[in-house]
Design a protein around this motif. Structure first.
Motif, short mmCIF file in Angstrom:
data_model
loop_
_atom_site.label_atom_id
_atom_site.label_comp_id
_atom_site.label_asym_id
_atom_site.label_seq_id
_atom_site.Cartn_x
_atom_site.Cartn_y
_atom_site.Cartn_z
N ASP A 259 29.83 83.23 47.49
CA ASP A 259 29.28 82.13 48.42
C ASP A 259 27.67 82.45 48.02
N TRP B 57 34.06 86.35 41.08
CA TRP B 57 34.77 86.24 42.43
C TRP B 57 34.02 85.05 43.00
N ARG B 58 33.33 84.51 42.41
CA ARG B 58 32.74 83.12 42.95
C ARG B 58 32.11 83.30 44.42
N ILE C 84 24.82 79.32 43.03
CA ILE C 84 24.87 80.62 43.85
C ILE C 84 23.51 80.90 44.52
N PRO C 85 23.34 81.10 45.78
CA PRO C 85 22.08 81.58 46.39
C PRO C 85 21.83 82.81 46.12
N TRP D 117 43.05 89.20 52.06
CA TRP D 117 42.61 89.32 50.72
C TRP D 117 43.50 89.95 49.76
N ILE E 30 23.75 78.96 52.06
CA ILE E 30 25.10 78.40 51.59
C ILE E 30 25.40 77.19 52.37
N ARG F 233 26.38 70.85 45.65
CA ARG F 233 26.53 72.30 44.58
C ARG F 233 27.43 72.25 43.35
N ALA G 75 38.02 84.71 39.10
CA ALA G 75 38.81 85.94 39.37
C ALA G 75 39.71 85.76 40.64
N ILE H 32 33.02 85.32 50.67
CA ILE H 32 32.77 86.65 50.30
C ILE H 32 31.28 86.30 49.85
N SER I 11 34.32 81.12 48.91
CA SER I 11 35.13 82.43 49.09
C SER I 11 34.93 83.19 50.37
#
Lengths: 357, 357
Positions: free
Chosen positions: B121, B118-119, B143-144, A118, B310, A3, A54, B66, B64
Motif C-alpha cells: 500500500d 506484493w502490491r 504507490i505512495p 498471511w 494511502i 488510484r 505476487a 502491507i 494489501s
DNA sequence: CTGAAAGCGCTTACAG
DNA sequence: CTGAAAGCGCTTACAG
C-alpha cells in the motif's frame, strides 16, 4: 484522482496478441514457451510496466514465499546484525520477510495471528517464543516454526542457538583459572532458555568443582535494568571481583556503571565477561572478553533449516547448536595459561587432563 | 506427510450451516449480520482453527495492508530504534511491514521490484533513496513513497527528516562560541541528502561568519570507515581541535580512535559533536554532545503522513522536518553561555541579536 | 508450444 | 439480515 490500476496479465496478453496463460508462462522460469512468444510478452509487459501480482500468484500456488520473522531487543547489537544477515539470506533464496516485533520478554502470540493470516511459509522467532497453544496451531496448520537463540519448553519446536551451556561452563572455568573467587552472575530474562542455559552451565561448573554459587542479579537483557543490577551488585560489601554478564549488551551497561559510578578499573578491580561477541563490546573502550555467537553461521544454519522444513514438512525437529569460542580481550584478568591465537583473535582453550570438560 | 490445508470460509460455512458470505461478514467489522449468526460462525471457526486468508482478502479488496520498509545501516543504533517505533506505529494502524535491506550507499531499486510485486500500500525508505525511474514507476502505479531521514533530488517524493541544515549551522556556531578555530568535518555518504545538508549548514555558517572551511574527511556513516578517517585527520600536523561528525555512530568511532590510538582526552584535547542523539552516544563513556533527531516524533510523523497518502492519493508532496535540539554533554568544550536546562537535559540556545540565525 | 477453463479464498454489490 | 454469483489476478492440468 483515483488510484491507478496496475496492468494485469490480461492487459499484457491483449497487447502482445497472445493468451493470458502465455503471459503467465513468460514469467514462469522453466515453463514451456517459445522464445519468440516470450520476447513479445516481455516487450508488451515493459510497455505497460507489468509485474506479476505476487498476491494472486500466492493464492493459486498456495505458497506465499513470505517468511514471518519476529525480533525483539534491537538495542542489543546482536539482533540488528542477525536481521541484516537474515534479510540477505532469505532474499537470496527468494523469500520476503514479514517482520514483527513482540514486546520484550513476552510471547509472540498476539501479533502472530496477524502474520499467520498471511499464510507465511514459515516462522522464524528470534529472541522470543510462542505459547504451546500457538505452537500446536502452527503444527496443525503445517507451518514450520524455528526458534533463533531460544529453545522452547515444547521440545518439538526446532531451534538454532549458540553454545549456551558450554559457554557458561567455560566462563566459570576461565574466571576461576584467573584466580577469581568472588563471582557474580547477571541473568537476562529469567525464563528465557538462553539465560537459563548460560546460568546452569556457569553454576554447574562451579558446583562440580567445589566453588560456592555466584552472587546473582537480574538484568532482563536490557541496558537500564542491567545498570541498576550492577549498582546493587557493586554496592555490596562482599562485591564480586568478576561478573559473568548474560550478554554483551548488559556487560557494557555494567562496565559503564563500574567505571563511571564506582570508579572501578577494569579488569584490575573487576573482571567482566559477556556473551555474543558483537557490537560495542568489541570497541577498545570495552574490549570485552566474551563467548561468541557467530552471527553468520547461526543465520546460515537458520536459513538452511527453515528452507528444508518448507521443502519437506516431514523434516524432524532439530536443535542446531552453533559452535562459539571464548574470545579473550581486556575486560577480564587473564589466566596464566590456555590463551591461544586463532584467526587473529585470542581465544581460551584450557588444557585438561580429563576428556570431557 | 502432505501439507495440511487451512480451513476456508467454505468449510466454516458448512459447519455453521450458513453461506460462505455470512462467514465473510462475520469477520468483517461493521458488516450487516445478525449477532446470533456471528456467534454460530465464530464457534465453527474456533473449532476448525479458521482465520481469514489475508492473501485472498487482499486480492479482492486490492489493498494489501502491507507497507514495504527499507532500512540499512543497522549498525547505527538510530535505525533499530526507528524500526521498533515504526513496527509499533504501523501495527497499531493495522499494517504489516515487509522489510528489506538495500546495500548501504546504493539505491533500493533491485529489491524494490520484488516488494512492489506484493502490491504494497506504500513504501517507506529509511536511509536510502530510489532512482528517479523507480520513483516514476511508483507514481504511475499510485504507490505512495516516503523517504525517512533522506530527501530525494526528485522533489516530488515526500520525506520526513530532522533539522539537518539548522543542526549543522548551530553546531558550527556552538564550536566557534566554545573558542574552537581548527575545525574538522566528517562526512557520511557524500551523496546522501543528510550528509550534504549537515555539511552545508556547518560550512555555510562558518563562511557567513568569516571562518575558514573545516578540514574534511569522509566516513560513509560506517564505523570502520569513520575510524580510518579519524586516523587521517588526527595524524595531520594541523589536526583539528574540534570535529563535527556526520552522525553519532561515526562520532563514537572517532572517540575510540582519538582516545585509544592517539591518547587524546575528550574534550580537553579534542571536542566532538555528533548528530542523532541515540544509542551508545548517550553512555557516560561517550557522553556525546549531539544534535537530536527524536525517533518517536519522526516516526509518528512518518506513520501519519504515510497513512494520509494511502487514504488520499491526492495528498500533495510534503517535506516534514522534525525539530531537534543541540543536546550538550561532555564530549565538547562548553561555550561560556547559552546552555539551558530543558526536560532534564542541557541544550544549547544561543542568545542572538539578529532575528534569523 | 498454445489456449480455454477451472480454481485458489476471499469481498461485495445485488436481489430478496 | 442473508445467499447466490461475479470477480480479484494469477497458475496449471488438459486437450490440441
Amino acid at each position: 484522482m483515483t488510484r491507478k490500476r496496475h496492468a494485469t496479465a490480461t492487459d499484457v496478453a491483449r497487447l502482445a496478441g497472445v493468451s493470458q496463460s502465455a503471459v503467465s508462462r513468460a514469467f514462469t522460469p522453466g515453463a514451456s514457451i517459445a522464445e519468440e512468444t516470450r520476447a513479445r510478452v516481455a516487450e508488451a509487459a515493459r510497455q505497460l510496466g507489468y509485474r506479476p501480482n505476487a498476491i494472486a500468484r500466492s493464492l493459486t500456488t498456495r505458497r506465499s514465499r513470505i517468511i514471518g520473522v519476529a525480533a525483539s531487543y534491537l538495542q542489543n547489537h546482536f539482533y540488528p546484525d542477525v536481521l541484516e544477515a537474515l534479510s540477505r539470506g532469505l532474499q537470496a533464496r527468494g523469500y520476503q520477510m514479514l517482520l514483527f516485533m513482540p514486546d520484550a520478554g513476552r510471547h509472540a502470540d498476539p501479533q502472530l495471528q496477524e502474520v499467520l493470516a498471511w499464510r507465511v511459509d514459515a516462522l522464524i522467532l528470534a529472541s522470543t517464543t510462542l505459547s504451546s497453544a500457538l505452537a500446536d496451531q502452527c503444527q496443525a496448520a503445517g507451518i514450520p516454526v524455528l526458534l533463533f537463540n531460544r529453545t522452547s519448553r515444547a521440545p518439538s519446536v526446532s531451534s538454532v542457538t549458540g553454545e549456551n551451556l558450554r559457554g557458561g561452563r567455560l566462563i566459570a572455568e576461565f574466571l576461576v583459572a584467573s584466580g577469581h573467587r568472588r563471582l557474580g552472575f547477571l541473568a537476562g530474562i529469567e525464563n528465557s532458555s538462553t539465560s537459563r542455559d548460560r546460568e546452569s552451565g556457569f553454576c554447574g561448573w562451579l558446583q562440580e568443582n567445589g566453588h560456592p554459587p555466584p552472587l546473582r542479579e537480574v538484568g532482563l537483557y536490557q541496558f537500564e535494568e542491567a545498570a541498576a543490577a550492577a549498582r546493587r551488585l557493586l554496592a555490596r560489601p562482599d562485591r564480586p571481583d568478576a561478573i559473568f554478564c548474560g550478554n554483551d549488551h548488559m556487560a557494557t551497561a555494567v562496565a559503564e556503571v563500574a567505571r563511571h559510578e564506582f570508579g572501578l578499573r577494569i579488569p584490575r578491580d573487576l573482571s567482566l565477561v559477556g556473551f555474543d561477541d558483537t557490537g560495542p563490546a568489541r570497541w577498545p573502550s570495552f574490549s570485552l572478553t566474551s563467548f561468541s555467537q557467530p552471527v553468520q553461521p547461526m543465520v546460515d544454519a537458520t536459513v538452511a533449516l527453515v528452507c528444508e522444513m518448507i521443502e519437506d514438512p516431514a523434516t524432524p525437529t532439530r536443535h542446531e547448536v552453533v559452535r562459539g569460542e571464548l574470545v579473550v580481550r581486556g575486560s577480564a584478568r587473564m589466566p596464566p595459561e590456555g590463551c591461544v591465537s586463532l584467526a587473529e583473535q585470542l581465544v581460551w582453550r584450557p588444557v585438561r587432563n580429563d576428556i570431557t570438560g
